[in-house]
Motif scaffolding. Structure first.
Motif, PDB file in Angstrom:
ATOM      1  N   ILE A  72      -4.188  15.150 -46.819  1.00 32.56           N
ATOM      2  CA  ILE A  72      -4.458  13.783 -46.382  1.00 32.56           C
ATOM      3  C   ILE A  72      -4.828  12.876 -47.552  1.00 32.56           C
ATOM      4  CG2 ILE A  72      -6.944  13.901 -45.864  1.00 32.56           C
ATOM      5  CD1 ILE A  72      -6.047  12.570 -43.103  1.00 32.56           C
ATOM      6  N   THR A  74      -3.621  13.012 -50.503  1.00 31.31           N
ATOM      7  CA  THR A  74      -2.409  12.723 -51.274  1.00 31.31           C
ATOM      8  C   THR A  74      -1.322  12.083 -50.427  1.00 31.31           C
ATOM      9  OG1 THR A  74      -1.525  14.953 -50.866  1.00 31.31           O
ATOM     10  CG2 THR A  74      -2.862  14.638 -52.856  1.00 31.31           C
ATOM     11  N   GLY A  75      -1.587  11.914 -49.116  1.00 28.76           N
ATOM     12  CA  GLY A  75      -0.569  11.377 -48.226  1.00 28.76           C
ATOM     13  C   GLY A  75       0.622  12.299 -48.093  1.00 28.76           C
ATOM     14  N   GLY A  77       1.716  14.291 -45.759  1.00 28.82           N
ATOM     15  CA  GLY A  77       2.496  14.225 -44.532  1.00 28.82           C
ATOM     16  C   GLY A  77       2.915  15.562 -43.966  1.00 28.82           C
ATOM     17  N   TRP A  97      -7.062   6.830 -43.812  1.00 25.91           N
ATOM     18  CA  TRP A  97      -6.240   8.036 -43.845  1.00 25.91           C
ATOM     19  C   TRP A  97      -5.887   8.552 -42.449  1.00 25.91           C
ATOM     20  CZ3 TRP A  97      -9.365  11.222 -48.033  1.00 25.91           C
ATOM     21  CH2 TRP A  97      -9.203  10.600 -49.277  1.00 25.91           C
ATOM     22  N   SER A 310      -0.237   9.378 -42.306  1.00 25.86           N
ATOM     23  CA  SER A 310       1.063   9.703 -42.893  1.00 25.86           C
ATOM     24  C   SER A 310       2.065  10.257 -41.875  1.00 25.86           C
ATOM     25  CB  SER A 310       0.885  10.720 -44.020  1.00 25.86           C
ATOM     26  OG  SER A 310       0.219  11.882 -43.544  1.00 25.86           O
TER      27      SER A 310
END
Length: 439
Positions: A72, A74-75, A77, A97, A310
């Motif tokens: 989460i 770092t995004g 996904g 987030w 994401s």
């Protein structure tokens, strides 16, 4: 079974039939706790009703936290739904987030107001809801009534001190017959051993930080608490306790190996379930101990479902969240697994259900224990933070993990208590300086 059709059909209710063109696969990261395992067992009902499918990623608690935090932040996904808790949710929500769930309040069938306000508040940030709970908990003491009776020990009716608890544990310790006086968490991790040790430290008058955010881990109070813990476990705990977290101790207790266990109230529905526990009929509860203060001696936690910002499948994920935390879901658990197995500490209607109260008469005790927790006043002395077994700042996860490792080393004799706490103090000072709390 009185399960509403609209709830079961979820995203496909209007379409009457899901087609391959609209079906989605969502990925859910979850911990391997009993209530989540039941959810996996029942989830095919949602899949069948909606046409969607689930890729379950089931992880041990420490690994789950590491994986979800990395993803989460770092995004990444990787997940459409994450099981997270009352520590991460407000912090991650405030950072943007997580997907807000405020629209759940508009769904009359879901009835968001039925979820206890204390729990909703703990899963919110800046007035927005970011997760919905499967269960919520505080901590209390599990004990074996048959072992106590055999040893001639009366269970406390009021909150006792940890000193009195140690005396009690010594009397029921019977390793020759395979029953250890107490089983407490030893596995390192901010949500593992520190979930027990944090409230223990609070009871001894310790605090993580003073009002100027200066770490206090090398204080006399912390030393007293950890010395007590190490002595208690080395004298009356099972072998290899440093490898035991919540799940391991739950298994030991259910198998009749522990006379006492201070841990999550949510485990009661498993420990008192004759389908899953050998000690279901001889287990009862009393309050988690205090010492110099009762402040912060019982933790507060929710395991909840959240949607990372994401995720590209938020609508389907929301549908699953509504299904998995609905009134009808809890009824489904009661009908299929037995009402004693219904997750606790979340919905008022569930805790008032006569079927639950008959099967799990301790449910009222759990609810009252949860409402007795005050995360805003977790310690004897004033502190600048909220949180009982954790400190509600982003830096706590790293600090708590490191301190947990040091205390685990003290438990195994790889370090003295003084060395473990001195190392912890240095690490906390460095992290808090780096984060700008102190100079």
């Amino acid at each position: 079974m009185n399960i509403k059709v609209s709830t079961l059909l979820g995203a496909c209710a209007a379409a009457a039939l899901c087609t391959a063109a609209t079906a989605e696969e969502i990925t859910i990261a979850t911990v391997n706790n009993a209530d989540m395992i039941v959810m996996q067992k029942l989830a095919p009902k949602w899949e069948e009703a909606t046409g969607n499918t689930i890729n379950w990623v089931v992880l041990e608690e420490n690994v789950l936290r590491q994986r979800t935090t990395t993803d989460i932040a770092t995004g990444g996904g990787s997940f459409d739904i994450m099981f997270i808790g009352a520590y991460e949710t407000p912090i991650w929500g405030a950072k943007g987030w997580l997907t807000p769930l405020d629209d759940f309040a508009d769904d009359a069938d879901y009835d968001l107001e039925d979820i206890f306000q204390l729990v909703r508040n703990g899963l919110s940030a800046d007035g927005h809801l970011y997760a919905v709970p499967l269960y919520s908990e505080t901590s209390f003491t599990f004990y074996r009534t048959d072992v106590f009776e055999k040893a001639g020990v009366e269970a406390p009716t009021e909150q006792i001190t940890y000193d009195a608890f140690a005396e009690l544990v010594a009397k029921v310790h019977d390793p020759d017959n395979g029953v250890y006086g107490t089983c407490q968490r030893g596995k390192a991790g901010w949500g593992e051993n520190m979930a027990f040790i944090g409230p223990l430290a609070n009871a001894f008058g310790a605090k993580w930080f003073d009002m100027d955010w200066q770490p206090q881990l090398d204080s006399e109070e912390w030393n007293n608490a950890i010395t007590y813990y190490v002595d208690l476990m080395n004298n009356y705990g099972p072998p290899g306790a440093s490898a035991n977290g919540h799940n391991e101790n739950r298994a030991l207790f259910k198998d009749g190996k522990c006379a006492t266990w201070v841990d999550a109230t949510s485990a009661a529905n498993d420990v008192r379930n004759p389908k899953t526990s050998t000690v279901a009929d001889v287990t009862d509860f009393f309050q988690a101990p205090k010492q110099v203060t009762s402040n912060g001696t019982g933790w507060f936690w929710s395991w909840a479902l959240a949607i990372p910002a994401s995720s590209q499948k938020a609508d389907v994920a929301k549908d699953f969240l509504k299904w998995g935390t609905s009134k009808e879901y809890y009824e489904m658990v009661g009908e299929t697994e037995g009402w004693v197995a219904v997750p606790s500490g979340t919905r008022a209607s569930v805790h008032e259900d006569p079927r639950l109260l008959e099967a799990a008469p301790f449910a009222e005790t759990i609810k009252n224990a949860i409402f007795s927790v005050d995360p805003a006043n977790p310690t004897r002395d004033p502190v600048p933070y909220t949180g009982v077994q954790f400190v509600a700042i982003p830096e706590f996860q790293g600090i708590g993990n490191y301190v947990g490792q040091q205390i685990s080393a003290a438990l195994t004799g790889q370090a003295t208590v003084e060395e473990a706490l001195a190392n912890s103090q240095k690490f906390a000072v460095r992290e808090m300086t780096k984060a700008g709390y102190i100079k």
